[in-house]
Design a protein around this motif. Sequence first.
Motif, PDB file in Angstrom:
ATOM      1  N   LYS A   8       0.831  -1.206   0.000  1.00 34.44           N
ATOM      2  CA  LYS A   8       0.000   0.000   0.000  1.00 34.44           C
ATOM      3  C   LYS A   8       0.871   1.264   0.000  1.00 34.44           C
ATOM      4  O   LYS A   8       0.604   2.219  -0.727  1.00 34.44           O
ATOM      5  CB  LYS A   8      -0.919  -0.010   1.227  1.00 34.44           C
ATOM      6  CG  LYS A   8      -1.862   1.143   1.299  1.00 34.44           C
ATOM      7  CD  LYS A   8      -2.766   1.038   2.515  1.00 34.44           C
ATOM      8  CE  LYS A   8      -3.659   2.253   2.596  1.00 34.44           C
ATOM      9  NZ  LYS A   8      -4.511   2.205   3.790  1.00 34.44           N
ATOM     10  N   LEU A  11       2.243   1.814  -3.509  1.00 33.45           N
ATOM     11  CA  LEU A  11       1.192   2.268  -4.418  1.00 33.45           C
ATOM     12  C   LEU A  11       0.872   3.743  -4.194  1.00 33.45           C
ATOM     13  O   LEU A  11       0.664   4.493  -5.150  1.00 33.45           O
ATOM     14  CB  LEU A  11      -0.069   1.413  -4.260  1.00 33.45           C
ATOM     15  CG  LEU A  11      -0.003  -0.007  -4.820  1.00 33.45           C
ATOM     16  CD1 LEU A  11      -1.187  -0.827  -4.347  1.00 33.45           C
ATOM     17  CD2 LEU A  11       0.073   0.011  -6.343  1.00 33.45           C
ATOM     18  N   GLU A  12       0.846   4.164  -2.924  1.00 40.24           N
ATOM     19  CA  GLU A  12       0.598   5.575  -2.622  1.00 40.24           C
ATOM     20  C   GLU A  12       1.727   6.454  -3.150  1.00 40.24           C
ATOM     21  O   GLU A  12       1.480   7.524  -3.704  1.00 40.24           O
ATOM     22  CB  GLU A  12       0.426   5.771  -1.116  1.00 40.24           C
ATOM     23  CG  GLU A  12      -0.889   5.236  -0.587  1.00 40.24           C
ATOM     24  CD  GLU A  12      -0.984   5.253   0.932  1.00 40.24           C
ATOM     25  OE1 GLU A  12      -0.026   5.685   1.613  1.00 40.24           O
ATOM     26  OE2 GLU A  12      -2.034   4.808   1.442  1.00 40.24           O
ATOM     27  N   ASP A  15       1.374   6.882  -6.695  1.00 43.20           N
ATOM     28  CA  ASP A  15       0.137   7.588  -7.011  1.00 43.20           C
ATOM     29  C   ASP A  15      -0.647   6.842  -8.093  1.00 43.20           C
ATOM     30  O   ASP A  15      -1.048   7.401  -9.105  1.00 43.20           O
ATOM     31  CB  ASP A  15       0.427   9.032  -7.442  1.00 43.20           C
ATOM     32  CG  ASP A  15      -0.824   9.897  -7.402  1.00 43.20           C
ATOM     33  OD1 ASP A  15      -1.739   9.579  -6.622  1.00 43.20           O
ATOM     34  OD2 ASP A  15      -0.881  10.884  -8.170  1.00 43.20           O
ATOM     35  N   THR A  16      -0.817   5.531  -7.845  1.00 48.18           N
ATOM     36  CA  THR A  16      -1.528   4.687  -8.802  1.00 48.18           C
ATOM     37  C   THR A  16      -2.491   3.759  -8.067  1.00 48.18           C
ATOM     38  O   THR A  16      -2.310   3.465  -6.886  1.00 48.18           O
ATOM     39  CB  THR A  16      -0.537   3.879  -9.664  1.00 48.18           C
ATOM     40  OG1 THR A  16      -1.247   3.255 -10.714  1.00 48.18           O
ATOM     41  CG2 THR A  16       0.187   2.824  -8.861  1.00 48.18           C
ATOM     42  N   GLN A  17      -3.496   3.321  -8.782  1.00 45.22           N
ATOM     43  CA  GLN A  17      -4.463   2.374  -8.245  1.00 45.22           C
ATOM     44  C   GLN A  17      -4.102   0.977  -8.742  1.00 45.22           C
ATOM     45  O   GLN A  17      -3.716   0.807  -9.907  1.00 45.22           O
ATOM     46  CB  GLN A  17      -5.882   2.723  -8.714  1.00 45.22           C
ATOM     47  CG  GLN A  17      -6.404   4.024  -8.146  1.00 45.22           C
ATOM     48  CD  GLN A  17      -6.523   3.968  -6.633  1.00 45.22           C
ATOM     49  OE1 GLN A  17      -7.032   3.007  -6.067  1.00 45.22           O
ATOM     50  NE2 GLN A  17      -6.028   5.015  -5.976  1.00 45.22           N
ATOM     51  N   PRO A  18      -4.235  -0.032  -7.876  1.00 43.67           N
ATOM     52  CA  PRO A  18      -3.899  -1.397  -8.307  1.00 43.67           C
ATOM     53  C   PRO A  18      -4.928  -1.943  -9.286  1.00 43.67           C
ATOM     54  O   PRO A  18      -6.116  -1.617  -9.205  1.00 43.67           O
ATOM     55  CB  PRO A  18      -3.909  -2.185  -7.001  1.00 43.67           C
ATOM     56  CG  PRO A  18      -4.816  -1.419  -6.101  1.00 43.67           C
ATOM     57  CD  PRO A  18      -4.665   0.028  -6.491  1.00 43.67           C
ATOM     58  N   ASP A  19      -4.462  -2.761 -10.199  1.00 47.97           N
ATOM     59  CA  ASP A  19      -5.324  -3.475 -11.128  1.00 47.97           C
ATOM     60  C   ASP A  19      -5.913  -4.646 -10.351  1.00 47.97           C
ATOM     61  O   ASP A  19      -5.183  -5.398  -9.717  1.00 47.97           O
ATOM     62  CB  ASP A  19      -4.486  -3.967 -12.314  1.00 47.97           C
ATOM     63  CG  ASP A  19      -5.322  -4.612 -13.401  1.00 47.97           C
ATOM     64  OD1 ASP A  19      -6.500  -4.933 -13.155  1.00 47.97           O
ATOM     65  OD2 ASP A  19      -4.785  -4.798 -14.502  1.00 47.97           O
ATOM     66  N   SER A  20      -7.214  -4.810 -10.412  1.00 46.48           N
ATOM     67  CA  SER A  20      -7.854  -5.857  -9.606  1.00 46.48           C
ATOM     68  C   SER A  20      -7.985  -7.192 -10.333  1.00 46.48           C
ATOM     69  O   SER A  20      -8.386  -8.183  -9.736  1.00 46.48           O
ATOM     70  CB  SER A  20      -9.229  -5.393  -9.138  1.00 46.48           C
ATOM     71  OG  SER A  20     -10.039  -5.102 -10.264  1.00 46.48           O
ATOM     72  N   SER A 102       1.555  -5.009 -14.895  1.00 46.78           N
ATOM     73  CA  SER A 102       0.514  -4.236 -14.225  1.00 46.78           C
ATOM     74  C   SER A 102       0.854  -4.208 -12.747  1.00 46.78           C
ATOM     75  O   SER A 102       1.640  -5.029 -12.265  1.00 46.78           O
ATOM     76  CB  SER A 102      -0.853  -4.881 -14.423  1.00 46.78           C
ATOM     77  OG  SER A 102      -1.284  -4.699 -15.744  1.00 46.78           O
ATOM     78  N   TYR A 103       0.241  -3.284 -12.040  1.00 45.78           N
ATOM     79  CA  TYR A 103       0.468  -3.164 -10.603  1.00 45.78           C
ATOM     80  C   TYR A 103      -0.746  -3.700  -9.859  1.00 45.78           C
ATOM     81  O   TYR A 103      -1.872  -3.343 -10.157  1.00 45.78           O
ATOM     82  CB  TYR A 103       0.728  -1.706 -10.217  1.00 45.78           C
ATOM     83  CG  TYR A 103       1.902  -1.116 -10.951  1.00 45.78           C
ATOM     84  CD1 TYR A 103       3.191  -1.553 -10.682  1.00 45.78           C
ATOM     85  CD2 TYR A 103       1.731  -0.145 -11.927  1.00 45.78           C
ATOM     86  CE1 TYR A 103       4.282  -1.043 -11.362  1.00 45.78           C
ATOM     87  CE2 TYR A 103       2.816   0.374 -12.611  1.00 45.78           C
ATOM     88  CZ  TYR A 103       4.080  -0.072 -12.327  1.00 45.78           C
ATOM     89  OH  TYR A 103       5.151   0.432 -13.006  1.00 45.78           O
ATOM     90  N   LYS A 105      -2.174  -5.360  -5.779  1.00 40.79           N
ATOM     91  CA  LYS A 105      -1.982  -5.279  -4.328  1.00 40.79           C
ATOM     92  C   LYS A 105      -1.181  -6.483  -3.851  1.00 40.79           C
ATOM     93  O   LYS A 105      -1.390  -7.609  -4.304  1.00 40.79           O
ATOM     94  CB  LYS A 105      -3.328  -5.303  -3.605  1.00 40.79           C
ATOM     95  CG  LYS A 105      -4.083  -4.027  -3.635  1.00 40.79           C
ATOM     96  CD  LYS A 105      -5.348  -4.174  -2.797  1.00 40.79           C
ATOM     97  CE  LYS A 105      -6.176  -2.917  -2.851  1.00 40.79           C
ATOM     98  NZ  LYS A 105      -7.424  -3.067  -2.093  1.00 40.79           N
TER      99      LYS A 105
END
Length: 177
Positions: A8, A11-12, A15-20, A102-103, A105
């Motif tokens: 986490k 990722l912060e 400044d990106t959101q994880p690919d689910s 891809s990024y 969690k």
Amino acid sequence: MRYLKCTKKLLEEMDTQPDSSESDDDGILGDWYANLLSIERKKCVLFVNEKTRFCFLMVDLKRVHIKNLAVVFRDGLFSALLSEGYQAPMIEHIISEYDTLSYGKATDRTVLGSMTEYAKTYDYWLASEGGLARCNLKAINKKMNDMLMGMGKPKEYIRGSELLKACYPPTSKPLEV
């Protein structure tokens, strides 16, 4: 498509959101985990492979490097594999599995536990060699991969470098994936 599964905190910073979505296939080495560390007030990223626990540390990263983490990862993996005795054609074959990243969690608690142990051990080795400015990071990365690490249930003790070499023998031709 392969994933860099980031903590986490990382990722912060990116400044990106994880690919689910899930990984398409397992591949030979699978996904990698990444964690942001602060060592001597410098931003560093620890990368650990989920299947082999092979690891390497990239140090003194600026925000622009962290935003381009896929490039930092591939450069670090190339250098780490070179230190393990792999030749450039084999390294390029291994890295080609990570052309598209891809990024996601970081979810596997066993890998996260290994990362915690690696981070503590990196702190020790870096301090024992006089800090980031004086240390031989390639040698420390190699020592880390020769260290026994507990993995699985029942707990089995492995070396990241040995599992990596079981997947990709350094003197053979690249395996067909």
